[in-house]
Write an enzyme that holds these catalytic residues in place. Structure first.
Site: not given
Ligand code: UDX
Length: 432
Positions: A11, A35, A120, A150, A203, A259
């Site tokens: 983030v 880093k 978060t 975010e 959030k 997340c």
């Molecule tokens: C998530 C939220 O979407 C985002 O708004 C927040 O800020 C951070 O957490 P992220 O962790 O990057 O984002 O991934 P995301 O695209 O949400 O996918 C999360 C998980 O759900 C992945 O393992 C993905 O494969 C799974 N997923 C997603 C499914 O199994 N099916 C779906 O239909 C969508």
């Protein structure tokens, strides 16, 4: 504006690079000096499409990296806290880094500051940051603590930052509200201005609702398999209804990443401390934790005995377009297969390096540079991440290279009819 971003994790780094790209003067503060060295040279420690380009373009002009919170706090009226809030042993968010940062800010305050929580964090953390700064700062300092969560997704983080669906601002003063609305004045999306508690609840609610959709559709997939229905058709059909929406209704191996799993567990604890037993959420969490076992069960149903079987796995990251393997299904499935003495052949377009840190190459775990090498001599191919490249793969070639052409497709990337026609024994999620 002069902005300080504390924490160069996912983030923090995206926030720092994007604000710099938008013309603000950004100081990004990270305590890991290695880093910082790397970032100063213009390379990023994560895989995120487009991020390195923005970093290289802005570094030394609008974007600066340092290990010193003191420098950042003194120079910037607006300070974003983007440090990690890992899960503690009980499942709650561990806020030790947030507290440390609050103390350091307090020691260096030299005029009005707006401190903004972007990580978060629990619903009352702004009250604790406020108290901590009051306790450790000189008497009479003026500051506000605000929340501006975010919503970025890994793999499309820059697009999500630059073109958000909404901007949420949680403030307790007019001064803080004005600064944050000015900062985002060029963003045309809906802006929600509320108090910090509501902002943080927005959030968490967004993330736990997304998790709910995924566990819901995975349950529907289980039923589909039993009764001979097709979960994709169900998802498409119910998704047309605007009240439901098609997004996040892809059945698969369960949700992973940094997340959703963490936020679901943390929110169960937040509800508990508010005296509420959020039973639905507990069930969503339990079901998702068991999802990888269900995939292992499918592999065993297809192969019977796993001992000395060569199992090729495509996709190690928790989702496509990232090298992030945090809470990835692969991390839970592979140990189970190894425990049954299977031999694993791994391929992922970008996550191999991260994965090797946890599963070094051995007789039972091997890494391959192409998907075709990975399936050579395999008894089963297991798909755990839906990378676009996998969808375009030459399935005839794959079938020819395998000892037995069996696919367990944990992400439903292939059409079942086509796979069967090519000669595969094909198992997917919630489809017949
Ligand atoms: C998530 C939220 O979407 C985002 O708004 C927040 O800020 C951070 O957490 P992220 O962790 O990057 O984002 O991934 P995301 O695209 O949400 O996918 C999360 C998980 O759900 C992945 O393992 C993905 O494969 C799974 N997923 C997603 C499914 O199994 N099916 C779906 O239909 C969508």
């Amino acid at each position: 504006m002069n902005l300080s971003i504390i924490g160069a994790g996912y983030v923090g780094l995206v926030t720092a690079c994007c604000f710099a790209e938008l013309g603000h003067k950004v100081k990004c503060i990270e305590k890991d000096s290695e880093k910082v060295k790397m970032l100063k040279k213009g390379s990023i420690p994560i895989y995120e499409p487009g991020l390195e380009e923005i970093l290289k373009k802005n570094i030394g002009k609008n974007l600066f990296f340092t290990t010193s919170i003191a420098d950042g706090v003194k120079e910037s009226p607006v300070i974003f806290i983007c440090v990690g809030t890992p899960q503690d042993r009980r499942g709650s968010a561990d806020l030790f880094q947030v507290e440390e940062v609050a103390r350091e800010i307090a020691r260096n305050i030299n005029g009005y500051k707006l401190i903004v929580e972007k990580s978060t964090v629990p619903l009352d953390s702004h009250i604790w940051i406020n108290k901590t700064i009051q306790r450790f700062a000189k008497k009479g300092v003026t500051f506000d603590v605000a929340s501006n969560p975010e919503f970025l997704k890994e793999g499309s983080a820059i697009e999500d930052f630059m073109k958000p669906d909404r901007i949420v601002i949680g403030v307790s003063s007019e001064r803080a509200k004005k600064i944050l609305l000015d900062l985002y004045s060029n963003f045309k999306c809906k802006k929600i201005v509320t108090n910090p508690q509501t902002s943080k609840l927005i959030k968490y609610s967004a993330n736990i609702f997304l998790a709910t959709k995924i566990s819901f559709i995975n349950n529907i997939a289980d039923i589909s398999e039993k009764v001979g229905a097709d979960v994709n058709v169900v998802a498409d059909a119910i998704g047309v209804d605007e009240r439901i929406g098609r997004a996040f209704l892809n059945a698969g191996v369960g949700y992973g990443g940094s997340c959703l799993p963490k936020d679901v567990k943390a929110f169960i604890k937040i509800a508990e401390s508010a005296g509420i037993d959020f039973k639905i959420l507990k069930e969503i969490d339990r079901y998702n934790d068991e999802r990888p076992l269900m995939i292992v069960k499918k592999v065993k149903e297809a192969l019977w005995i796993l001992k000395d079987k060569e199992i090729a796995i495509f996709g190690l990251s928790f989702k496509p377009n990232t090298d992030d393997i945090r809470e990835a299904a692969s991390l839970k499935i592979i140990p189970q297969l190894l425990a049954e003495n299977a031999r694993i052949r791994l391929y992922d377009p970008v996550a191999e390096l991260q994965f090797r840190k946890i599963f070094p190459e051995s007789e039972a775990v091997r890494y391959f540079k192409t998907p075709y090498e990975a399936v050579e001599g395999a008894h089963l191919l297991l798909i755990l991440t839906e990378w676009e490249d996998f969808k375009k793969i030459d399935i005839n070639k794959i079938a020819g290279l395998m000892v037995i052409p069996i696919v367990v497709d944990g992400r439903n990337i292939f059409p079942p009819a086509k796979m069967k026609k090519t000669g595969f024994e094909y198992y997917s999620i919630g489809r017949v």
